[in-house]
Design a protein around this motif. Structure first.
Motif, PDB file in Angstrom:
ATOM      1  N   CYS A   1       0.830  -1.203   0.000  1.00 56.25           N
ATOM      2  CA  CYS A   1       0.000   0.000   0.000  1.00 56.25           C
ATOM      3  C   CYS A   1       0.864   1.252   0.000  1.00 56.25           C
ATOM      4  O   CYS A   1       0.432   2.324  -0.417  1.00 56.25           O
TER       5      CYS A   1
ATOM      6  N   CYS B   1      -2.693   4.541  -2.256  1.00 57.77           N
ATOM      7  CA  CYS B   1      -3.530   4.779  -1.087  1.00 57.77           C
ATOM      8  C   CYS B   1      -3.106   6.137  -0.592  1.00 57.77           C
ATOM      9  O   CYS B   1      -1.936   6.501  -0.719  1.00 57.77           O
TER      10      CYS B   1
ATOM     11  N   PHE C   1      -6.745  -0.315   2.612  1.00 58.74           N
ATOM     12  CA  PHE C   1      -5.555  -0.607   3.396  1.00 58.74           C
ATOM     13  C   PHE C   1      -5.805  -0.175   4.832  1.00 58.74           C
ATOM     14  O   PHE C   1      -4.903   0.236   5.538  1.00 58.74           O
TER      15      PHE C   1
END
Lengths: 208, 428, 749
Positions: free
Chosen positions: C577, C652, C687
């Motif tokens: 992520c 993310c 995430f």
């Protein structure tokens, strides 16, 4: 308290559901209700009932024997079959209502002055006598159902319609004298007697 | 499509909804070869038509995006759209499956530029919006559609619209000569994930779905909230386009009812609870919801969602199966008749809009299964050894919510893997 | 791969791109500004010929970085799918021509936009390396299963059937768990009419007969370390002997505790021996084995009341706030124990909502009614022991009256309390609280013995994080097995309350995920949601200041600390992520295909016109999973937004390093818009905490702004959902308006 009623009370103690299952026509269906209330909402006479069918079923499970059997509610059923058509559990509610009414009647617990019950009795007695409904006698009996004075008043009120019916031959004054019937009245009575025997035997079988 | 490579180590997944996609992707990410077929022109299934999921109130397209990315990036999965199973023979570890592919009339050259759609005149009911809106005769099924490729409605084939579409395409992507194709492939195991369809509300006569404009179904209600939907995300009622602020939800519309579907569809209680929050989301304090129910089935950990909705004073719960619905002719408001069974209270309640929480019916009718499997009275596939290596996933197995459907699909993927691993002689 | 970087830039003219922008100019920009080695225009890049053109360059010209300047990275993925090279996408269609009006006035700014996206795509390619994967991967086709109940045994049997070795660690002396104590189970097959055999004996037999399954009884895990593909577990017996084994993945099926019914004195539990729990009743039925079930004092039972939701679905202290899901069906099953043995026994189930879902559930309910079980919608207030009998006082909710029922036996449908080990987040909160000198938090309402299940050596604590009410469930609807500990899957009632049938399904799925984790780890592939990603974080040790932010913030506990207190990355646990990368204040963490530079250099190559041109620049960093698709779909709907924005998708929002913001502001951007997912309790971030962490980090951006004497409005952070197709563009436009109001940045050169 009738002896039969006494016997039932002793037999089932507080298990009214079991009593209904055993003694009431289609009574074995009562346990299948899931309390959705669609019958109560579907009944055209709903607003006039003290207890709608779904509530009666709950009262049966709750052991409210006296309240159910002396209730006027199931006498209100006019057999429109809306409840049966809509019941998600396919309970033959109309039949159960009639079954309960009939059972209450047999036990002598049915309310004495409930008008539909009175009508039902008059109609039945009228019909079973000769196998044909004697409309003149039935009409008159209905006029006088609630007493003599009341009967006269109703008769006067309906006078014109009565005369018109005579004129158009929809009603025969001769019916007052015996009236028409089926060919074999005796046979009919034998059938009815047998039916009653079977019914009682069935009830006894459940009881046993 | 002669290039389909399949062996008895291949897993066939039938149905590209959330369950089928999950089963296919999970197996493929284990290194298995998978053929995923979907009857419609794109994958995603019913969930792509939902606005939000309970209990998190998150958007299904969010998870769909991830699944699509997993699918796009995985060379082990071969996706065939507009394809159905027409015949299956053989046994576990060695099935022969005939696939029927209907023409899309658009080939892989399509860039989804939309030029064909612009020139086509004919419009049809948009199935993606449950017929609440129209779409063109050349269309992209929805904005998330994958494959991101247009489709020509077969009804425009042979009409001037088809020619116009073809002429508008600069990329030679429209092929009006496309024919139905049939291919027979060999596979080791089959995962059956054909899902569900909303129960036909017309059959529930007392509720007047066919007569009263402002009686709609729960799946249609989802489309009203969706920004991609026919109202652009506004809660407007069908009769007059007015904002629907007082909404009734009728539970078990078709479910738990021997006249319709005798099973409990499991999802509808949570779905309606979720939808009450939509009313509040759109109209804040002006939004009112009434839930007519038999039992509220907010099962397990997510019962807290029910408790939260119950605490909302703008949401009322009435224990009652509604008996019938009339329409107030002047206002167009539906009037609900019935009895609140908690203490016996008769009601005749007017609402702006009625949402029928329609039940889940298995998509494939019992007598139309091309495969021999054990099906229960409700139409769901039972887990049964007699099914060989045909495994139900998701709502082919039972009425399931998304979470359970995915769980079940993941389990089915393993069952299929067991078979193909055996076929591969991998087991010791 | 010490190969020379050779970038091919490919500019598509299709879908109207060629009509709307000058692609010759784009080609020039790619070559001159971004230094692409090969630049080609094509009328229709995604067709077979266009794709072949690119493939030929890869094969013959040594192109190893491909910048495709055409449509969105979400489109035409089947076509632009080249092996062994790094691919970037310049979004000229959804990102430029579809969101700009086709007018003469707009032409110049539209061209500017396209120019920049070409520069960015080529630059990103320059700073990307095609991930070659991890050479140190391990293939350990062996699953560790914690718990020998139905869930654990099912997971073992199913994984073994697929060819994998399994080891079950069971803390008690026998397999079977809670289910072994039951007499029968809720039916799992049509017609769903009668209780059926539990199947536990068969399951135990299958475990014992399998040559792939090893069972350790009277054992627990004293230490678990490693990562998917190379877990190491210390299995310690009661007597204290320990064996250490290696595993590829772990299934945690640690089951549940019975709710302690002594907390329900108002329902008579503990006051009368004839008030029992469902579990106790099943034990009594097992004892009776088809004969009459007798009370503890040996009397026959003539009437039973089942009280549903006992100590459940209630906010009262000591009660469980949730529904345990199986108890309605279990009560029906148990009432059938009585009815099947003697139909004259009265059985009444008192419930508020009867929950018998699905096809089987409703069938079983009807079957119960058929057998004469009565059901009463009621709220029980009290159970009074009066003489021999028990009086159940309740409000009949249908008849709307307070009433009572006398019975011989009361069965309480109490709930399941997950055996999920240590609540590491509460633990962390307590530790933090102690450090702050604050009182530790109130203990949780329902007390259960807390022992660690896994004893992980992870820096973030010994067990899998709890989600809610102690359950180890996944937070995601679409991904029910995802835990925050890669390669460790929880299953059965530890995940959420469930019955045996559900546990069997659940455990089969968990076994599937465990196998998948093993296969992925062996190839160095990431697990969900960036499945298949071969990159992994690397860090420059010499630059690290041991600040620990990466180890603390990693949502998946992938980073431990070594003896010298440096971060120790466990690639196989990593979900890619980039939260660690975003966290690092000295920017020593990066991925081969995603780094501080791969984004940072993109934003730097954007042409920043001087103040007087009145062309502000806005940097938008958008979550690739939600905000970016929302912008794409807005484009499909032809929603217009500012031509001054340059959008960069990020894995993310948690991966956003503050340096990007600082660099952007320093190099003359007028505003920065960040779009991540919903945070908080119902977070939608895939995430888990990325979005939340980013919001916290960005709250500190004010300091940076202040030091630059810039207005705080120039940076905004938003929660954007994938459905925000109107709002996402509006947020960009809002920033454009803000800039118009407060003026251009003074940092333009």
């Amino acid at each position: 308290m009738s002896t039969m009623n006494q016997a039932k009370v002793e037999k089932y103690r507080n298990d009214f559901l079991k009593e209904v299952t055993a003694n009431v026509e289609e009574g074995e269906w009562v346990k299948m209700c899931m309390q959705c209330g669609v019958c109560a909402g579907s009944c055209p006479f709903g607003p006039y009932w003290e207890h709608p069918p779904q509530e009666i079923f709950m009262m049966i499970r709750a052991g409210k024997r006296e309240e159910v059997l002396t209730s006027t509610s199931m006498w209100m059923c006019t057999s429109c079959y809306n409840c049966i058509a809509r019941c998600p559990r396919e309970l033959p509610i109309t039949h159960i209502m009639h079954g309960l009414a009939h059972y209450a009647d047999r036990l002598g617990l049915a309310p004495k002055n409930q008008p539909t019950r009175k009508f039902a009795n008059l109609f039945w007695n009228n019909l079973t006598k000769k196998g044909r409904a004697n409309e003149l006698k039935l009409g008159i009996a209905l006029y006088f159902m609630n007493g003599f004075i009341e009967g006269i008043k109703t008769a006067l009120k309906m006078q014109k319609m009565g005369l018109n019916m005579f004129k158009t031959k929809r009603l025969s004054p001769m019916e007052l004298l015996g009236g028409h019937g089926i060919k074999d009245t005796g046979g009919l009575h034998a059938i009815l007697k047998k039916a009653r025997e079977i019914e009682l035997a069935n009830a006894e079988k459940f009881n046993g | 499509m002669a290039d389909i490579i399949a062996t008895n180590e291949t897993i066939l997944v039938v149905g590209g909804g959330i369950s089928g996609m999950t089963a296919a992707i999970e197996a493929a990410e284990c290194g298995k070869q998978v053929i995923l077929i979907e009857k419609g022109p794109s994958v995603g299934g019913r969930v792509s038509q939902l606005y939000k999921y309970f209990p998190k109130l998150c958007h299904p397209t969010c998870g769909l995006e991830i699944n699509l990315r997993r699918l796009k990036g995985n060379k082990n999965v071969r996706l065939l759209t507009m394809t159905e199973v027409s015949e299956v023979s053989g046994e576990a570890g060695n099935y022969s499956v005939t696939l029927k592919t209907t023409p899309r009339y658009v080939n892989e050259n399509c860039t989804a530029c939309g030029a064909c759609s612009e020139v086509v005149d004919a419009e049809f009911d948009d199935a993606y919006n449950y017929g609440l809106g129209k779409r063109k005769g050349a269309y992209l099924p929805n904005k998330m559609a994958y494959p991101q490729r247009y489709v020509l409605d077969p009804q425009i084939i042979g009409t001037p619209d088809a020619t116009k579409a073809k002429e508008a395409c600069k990329y030679d992507a429209i092929d009006l000569e496309m024919q139905e194709e049939s291919n027979t492939i060999t596979v080791g195991a089959i995962i059956w994930a054909t899902g569900w369809q909303p129960y036909d509300a017309n059959k529930i006569q007392p509720y007047g779905y066919d007569r009263i404009a402002n009686v709609i179904t729960s799946v249609e209600f989802e489309r009203l909230m969706d920004p991609h939907g026919p109202t652009g995300g506004k809660l407007l009622r069908p009769s007059d386009g007015k904002e629907a602020k007082d909404i009734a939800f009728i539970q078990c519309a078709g479910s738990r009812d021997r006249n319709y579907l005798k099973h409990c569809s499991r999802i509808c209680c949570m779905a309606s609870l979720k939808q009450t929050t939509y009313v509040r989301e759109r109209y804040a304090d002006e939004g009112k919801a009434t839930v007519y129910y038999i039992d509220i089935r907010a099962i397990d950990r997510i019962d807290d969602f029910y408790q939260k909705v119950k605490a909302d004073e703008n949401v009322t719960f009435i224990k009652s199966k509604v008996a019938r619905i009339d329409e107030d002719k002047a206002s167009g408001n539906p009037i609900l008749h019935g009895v609140n069974t908690e203490g016996y209270h008769r009601y005749a309640n007017q609402h702006d809009l009625v949402v029928l929480a329609v039940g889940m019916e298995p998509s494939v009718a019992q007598d139309e299964f091309p495969v021999k499997v054990t099906i229960n009275e409700e139409g769901f596939i039972e887990q049964d050894e007699a099914n060989g290596a045909i495994f139900a996933a998701g709502c082919s197995a039972d009425a399931l919510d998304v979470n359970r459907a995915v769980q079940n699909a993941t389990a089915s993927a393993l069952r299929a893997i067991q078979v193909v691993n055996r076929a591969a002689g991998m087991e010791g | 791969m010490a190969d020379e970087i050779k970038i091919g830039a490919y500019i598509c003219q299709g879908c109207g791109i060629g009509d709307r922008v000058d692609t010759a100019q784009l080609a020039q920009v790619a070559q001159r500004d971004a230094k692409a080695s090969i630049v080609r225009e094509h009328a229709f890049l995604c067709n077979a010929e266009g794709v072949k053109m690119i493939q030929d360059d890869i094969d013959n010209e040594g192109v190893n970085r491909v910048a495709i300047c055409a449509c969105s990275r979400r489109a035409k993925t089947e076509a632009f799918n080249f092996e062994g090279v790094a691919i970037t996408r310049g979004n000229l269609r959804e990102g430029v021509i579809w969101i700009r009006p086709d007018t003469d006035e707009a032409r110049e700014t539209t061209q500017d936009m396209a120019d920049d996206y070409v520069r960015m795509a080529v630059t990103e390619a320059k700073y990307m390396t095609p991930p070659k994967g991890d050479d140190n991967t391990k293939y350990t086709p062996k699953v560790l299963i914690v718990g020998g109940g139905v869930s654990g045994m099912t997971a073992a049997v199913e994984a073994a059937k697929a060819g994998y070795q399994c080891t079950i660690v069971e803390k008690s002396g026998a397999l079977g768990g809670a289910a072994a104590k039951a007499w029968k189970r809720i039916p799992q097959h049509a017609p769903y009419a009668d209780p059926e055999d539990t199947g536990v004996a068969e399951l135990i037999k299958a475990v014992e007969e399998s040559d792939k399954i090893t069972v350790h009884l009277n054992s627990h895990l004293t230490k678990t370390s490693g990562a998917p593909g190379r877990f190491s577990a210390d299995i310690t017996t009661e007597s204290g002997s320990t064996t250490t084994e290696n595993f590829g993945a772990i299934v945690q099926a640690s089951g549940y505790f019975e709710y302690d019914a002594r907390q329900l004195p108002e329902l008579g539990y503990g006051k009368s021996a004839n008030v029992v729990t469902q579990a106790e009743l099943d034990a009594m039925a097992k004892e009776a084995d088809g004969g009459p079930i007798k009370t503890k004092d040996g009397k026959e039972v003539n009437s039973v009341a089942f009280i549903q939701c006992a100590g459940q679905r209630s906010e009262k202290e000591g009660h469980l706030p949730y529904c345990s899901g199986h108890c309605c069906l279990t009560s029906i099953k148990q009432a059938m124990y009585f009815k099947d043995q003697n139909p004259d026994i009265d059985t009444n189930v008192i419930y508020t909502d009867l929950r018998t879902p699905g096809a089987g559930g409703e069938d079983f309910y009807r079957s119960g009614q058929q057998k004469g079980i009565t059901f009463t919608k009621g709220a029980v207030s009290e159970v009074v022991a009066s003489g021999d009998a028990l009086e159940v006082k309740f409000k009949d909710l249908i008849l709307d009256e307070d009433t009572s029922e006398k019975v011989d036996l009361v069965v309480l449908a109490t709930g399941q309390v997950p055996n999920s080990g240590v609540d590491i987040e509460a633990m962390a909160a307590v530790v933090e609280g102690e450090e702050d000198g604050a009182e530790p938090e109130e203990p949780t309402a329902v007390q259960v013995p807390v022992e660690s299940i896994l004893n992980l050596t992870y820096r973030q604590g010994p067990d899998v994080p709890h989600l809610k009410y102690g359950f180890n469930d996944s937070h995601f609807i679409c991904f029910p097995y995802e835990t925050r500990r890669t390669g460790i899957y929880t299953t059965g009632p530890v995940r959420r309350p469930m019955d045996m049938q559900q546990a069997i399904e659940d455990a089969t799925g968990a076994a599937m995920k465990a196998i998948q984790a093993i296969e992925n780890a062996a190839k160095g592939r990431a697990a969900h949601p960036r499945s298949g990603d071969l990159s992994f974080p690397s860090f420059r040790r010499e630059g690290c200041t041991q600040c620990k932010r990466c180890t603390v913030e990693c949502p998946f506990g992938a980073i431990d600390e070594d003896e010298e207190r440096y971060p120790q990355f466990n690639e196989e646990r990593c979900r890619r992520c980039g939260t660690c990368m975003g966290a690092c204040p000295v920017r020593v963490i990066s991925f081969e295909n995603y780094s501080v530079d791969s984004v940072g250099q993109q934003l730097k190559i954007v042409d920043i016109p001087d103040e007087f041109e009145e062309k502000p620049r806005i940097l938008a960093l958008a979550c690739e999973n939600d905000a970016y698709p929302a912008l794409d779909m807005a484009a499909m709907n032809k929603v217009e937004y500012s031509a001054f924005v340059r959008v960069i998708p990020v894995r993310c929002l948690g991966s956003v390093n503050l340096i990007w913001i600082t660099d952007a502001l320093n190099s003359g951007y007028d505003g920065v818009v960040m779009m991540g997912c919903q945070k908080g309790e119902n977070y939608q971030c895939h995430f888990v905490r990325g979005s939340e962490i980013a919001h916290v980090r960005m709250s500190k951006v004010d300091d940076t702004l202040q030091s630059l004497s810039l207005e705080p409005e120039r940076v905004s952070v938003h929660e954007v959902a994938i459905t925000d197709i109107e709002r996402a563009p509006a947020l960009i436009n809002e920033m454009a308006e803000t800039i118009e109001k407060i003026g251009m940045s003074p940092f333009k050169f």
